[in-house]
Motif scaffolding. Structure first.
Motif, PDB file in Angstrom:
ATOM      1  N   ALA A  51      21.234  47.965  28.378  1.00 39.86           N
ATOM      2  CA  ALA A  51      20.348  48.540  27.790  1.00 39.86           C
ATOM      3  C   ALA A  51      20.424  48.243  26.230  1.00 39.86           C
ATOM      4  O   ALA A  51      19.814  48.857  25.378  1.00 39.86           O
ATOM      5  CB  ALA A  51      20.847  50.201  27.612  1.00 39.86           C
TER       6      ALA A  51
ATOM      7  N   VAL B 127      24.268  57.976  23.428  1.00 40.48           N
ATOM      8  CA  VAL B 127      24.700  57.147  24.665  1.00 40.48           C
ATOM      9  C   VAL B 127      26.485  57.317  24.416  1.00 40.48           C
ATOM     10  O   VAL B 127      26.929  56.819  23.360  1.00 40.48           O
ATOM     11  CB  VAL B 127      24.338  55.633  24.303  1.00 40.48           C
ATOM     12  CG1 VAL B 127      24.669  54.997  25.574  1.00 40.48           C
ATOM     13  CG2 VAL B 127      22.829  55.847  24.222  1.00 40.48           C
TER      14      VAL B 127
ATOM     15  N   THR C 226      17.794  54.545  29.704  1.00 42.36           N
ATOM     16  CA  THR C 226      18.124  54.418  28.140  1.00 42.36           C
ATOM     17  C   THR C 226      16.783  54.640  27.581  1.00 42.36           C
ATOM     18  O   THR C 226      16.310  55.301  26.705  1.00 42.36           O
ATOM     19  CB  THR C 226      18.821  53.425  27.651  1.00 42.36           C
ATOM     20  OG1 THR C 226      20.271  53.600  28.527  1.00 42.36           O
ATOM     21  CG2 THR C 226      19.340  53.757  26.141  1.00 42.36           C
TER      22      THR C 226
ATOM     23  N   VAL D 160      23.020  60.206  27.250  1.00 42.86           N
ATOM     24  CA  VAL D 160      23.244  59.317  28.282  1.00 42.86           C
ATOM     25  C   VAL D 160      24.572  59.032  28.553  1.00 42.86           C
ATOM     26  O   VAL D 160      25.273  58.519  27.471  1.00 42.86           O
ATOM     27  CB  VAL D 160      22.317  58.172  27.802  1.00 42.86           C
ATOM     28  CG1 VAL D 160      22.614  57.063  28.730  1.00 42.86           C
ATOM     29  CG2 VAL D 160      20.857  58.496  27.727  1.00 42.86           C
TER      30      VAL D 160
END
Lengths: 340, 326
Positions: free
Chosen positions: A104, A127, A78, A93
């Motif tokens: 993260a 993400v 990340t 991600v």
């Protein structure tokens, strides 16, 4: 690059309905086709195609430079996504399970979320990954992570409930210049009732706008994700009592579509908030406070919430079923409110 | 040693003299709440000068970490900008919303340090990945204290960079939190990642320069990252290497005595100018805190500390028609 497309990205092209998971895959595929700056990083997303096979076949088509199998180091990759975003790329991600986002947390909240404010420029990073219980995954494969990030200025949080929204919101998230946490309830991934025909054009759903999943005048239920479906079931039950429920699907939790909630509460005078996340520090508290600030005069009863209980997600099916909010819980709270 | 040693030496002499401003700044009490030591280490300046610099966003990138501002000066930062950062001025590069080392200017190749040790190795690994993906002749340089190698975060970043053969040069400062790091410590770590390693200590400037230049060349050739351990210098006299370097530049690298004097005078005038300007510049305005945290406007809540409700405030309109639906 292979010419044959993976089946999970061809449903809409073939005019067939897509599951929630296929909608996610289509969004990723289309955005990667559209914008060469978009690339994917995550554990086992390459030849294995990801834990849920969202990216099956992507490696053959897009190659290793855009489908990056990472080490098991969520913080590290990340952070690397942040660096790539500094350089103008648009990383997406994948957390194999969103429970694993916690390593993260530091780089997401301290570095990525603060970047623009610090003058270091925007960091367009998505993400994404599966969340939620009901799959007997136990405490480490079932969490909802939104409230770990909700109070961090600079982040956006998206949590769709339908396949069409999943696709449209994910495409928006990838195009957004800000970091976005994108939660996908795994209970919706292959749910038959979520299979639907998706718009054939470039389907984009704006972030920050809630939708009215059901119109009503007696009670507002504000919810998101899988709980939208539980709330709609509850609304159907309450309708048999002639209670007209309005169900607001938030879609985006941050920024929160406060206007949509206020407008509905001004219409119904009653507010019930339903979320699968645990109770204490859940988003219901924030929504209740905002209603207190902006629509107190319109309330005809207390603001109530139906949530998971304050405990880790239990492993046993019997325990997990008790832990999670049920349709019956929503019906009970709804009846209480309308009779208040 | 690539390039013109004399010209490079002139640059380093200038950077070193500029870097001296920080000691004066701190000693003068102007940085009352900055309160943190800044490294005056000739070696970082020499190393940073071995990278490819640009002011158009097409050069290498550097995170100076705790060794700021030396490498930042080498990448084109000025004393005035750094003083503004330290002084929390609204004119500072980060507009007083972030501190001295947290200063990013991608055009000049600067990425500010934010996060615990190891974070910037992760971030610079991603920067380097982007260079590699685009096939650019660019590399990233990150300075970390050796103690970063005790964090999982640093190893995650290093592992990612090694796995991706990212063009990254990592300098580990063993003068800071080094524990028992010494000769060979970086080699042991590098072996684990299958990357090249080097150790520098009191080498002369050309060797320091060459070590980083070699690492950079390998990196942009696709041969992956390198680790460079920088062993402690003479702690008793932080200026010893500085003075030795100036002497070397003057006596051996062809920078004449007169030129050194001229550079010193120019640097001194530049620093004086910076202090003079800084004194006249106001603190950041309070409203500067309210810049958006996202790329679009984020609505502030209806009631804030700046717009409290009037006494007796009520909602401005009553519900219309549907108040008593049942």
């Amino acid at each position: 690059m292979s010419g044959e497309l993976p089946p999970q990205v061809t449903r809409t092209r073939e005019g067939r309905p897509a599951t929630f998971l296929e909608a996610i895959a289509e969004a990723l595929w289309e955005e990667m086709e559209r914008d060469s700056r978009v690339f994917l990083m995550g554990e086992d997303i390459g030849s294995y195609g990801g834990a849920f096979k969202v990216t099956r076949g992507f490696l053959d088509h897009f190659g290793q430079s855009r489908i990056i199998d990472t080490p098991i180091s969520e913080g590290g990759f990340t952070g690397a996504a942040a660096g790539a975003a500094h350089m103008g790329l648009r990383p997406v991600v994948e957390m194999q399970f969103m429970d694993f986002i916690s390593p993260a947390y530091d780089v997401l909240t301290n570095y990525i979320a603060t970047s623009l404010y610090r003058g270091a420029g925007p960091l367009p990073i998505v993400v994404r990954g599966p969340v939620g219980g009901g799959n007997r995954g136990g405490p480490f494969h079932s969490q909802n992570v939104e409230m770990a990030f909700f109070h961090t200025p600079g982040l956006k949080i998206v949590y769709p409930s339908t396949a069409a929204d999943a696709k449209g919101l994910l495409k928006s998230a990838i195009r957004d210049d800000n970091p976005v946490i994108f939660e996908e309830h795994k209970g919706l991934y292959r749910a038959p009732h979520c299979r639907e025909k998706l718009p054939a054009d470039d389907h984009v759903v704006p972030l920050g706008k809630a939708r009215v999943a059901m119109e009503g005048e007696d009670l507002t239920i504000v919810t998101y994700g899988l709980m939208v479906h539980r709330s709609l079931e509850a609304a159907a039950t309450l309708a048999r009592d002639r209670v007209r429920v309005e169900v607001i699907d938030l879609r985006t939790l941050l920024p929160l579509d406060e206007d949509a909630i206020v407008a509905s509460v001004q219409k119904t005078g009653k507010l019930l908030i339903v979320h699968e996340d645990t109770r204490t520090g859940g988003i219901a508290g924030e929504i209740a406070m905002r209603i207190n600030e902006r629509a107190f005069e319109w309330l005809d009863g207390p603001v109530l919430r139906v949530t998971a209980i304050d405990s880790p997600v239990p492993f046993s099916g019997a325990l997990e079923d008790y832990f999670l909010p049920s349709v019956a819980d929503v019906v009970t709270a709804g009846r209480y409110l309308v009779n208040y | 040693m690539p390039g013109d040693a004399t010209a490079l030496s002139r640059g380093v002499v200038r950077d070193l003299l500029y870097q001296g401003f920080q000691a004066r700044f701190l000693a003068g009490g102007a940085a009352k709440s900055a309160g943190m030591p800044f490294g005056v280490d000739i070696r970082t300046v020499a190393m940073a000068r071995a990278m490819r610099h640009s002011s158009d966003g097409k050069g290498d990138l550097c995170s100076a970490g705790h060794l700021a501002p030396g490498p930042m000066l080498a990448f084109g930062a000025t004393p005035l900008e750094f003083l503004r950062q330290l002084g929390r001025k609204g004119t500072a590069p980060a507009a007083a919303r972030s501190g001295g080392r947290s200063w990013t200017d991608l055009r000049r190749g600067l990425i500010g340090w934010d996060g615990p040790p190891g974070t910037m190795t992760q971030v610079l690994a991603g920067v380097a990945l982007a260079f590699a993906q685009r096939g650019q002749d660019r590399a990233a340089l990150v300075f970390e204290e050796f103690a970063a190698t005790e964090t999982g975060g640093w190893h995650e970043g290093m592992n990612f960079a090694a796995a991706q053969a990212a063009p990254l040069v990592v300098v580990l400062d063993a003068a800071r939190g080094a524990g028992d790091a010494g000769e060979g410590a970086a080699d042991a770590i590098a072996r684990g990642y299958g990357v090249d390693a080097a150790t520098v200590s009191r080498e002369a400037y050309p060797e320091l320069f060459r070590t980083v230049a070699d690492a950079r060349r390998r990196a942009v050739q696709g041969r992956g990252p390198s680790l460079i351990a920088m062993l402690p210098r003479d702690q008793d006299d932080p200026w010893a290497l500085h003075d030795a370097f100036v002497a070397w530049a003057r006596d051996e690298a062809g920078v004449g005595r007169g030129e050194v004097k001229a550079i010193e005078r120019a640097a001194s005038a530049g620093v004086d100018h910076a202090f003079h300007r800084l004194d006249k510049e106001p603190e950041a305005a309070a409203d500067d805190a309210l810049v958006p945290v996202c790329t679009h406007d984020v609505p502030q809540p209806a009631w804030t500390r700046r717009t409290p409700p009037e006494p007796g405030w009520r909602a401005t309109a009553e519900p219309q028609g549907f108040h008593d639906v049942r």
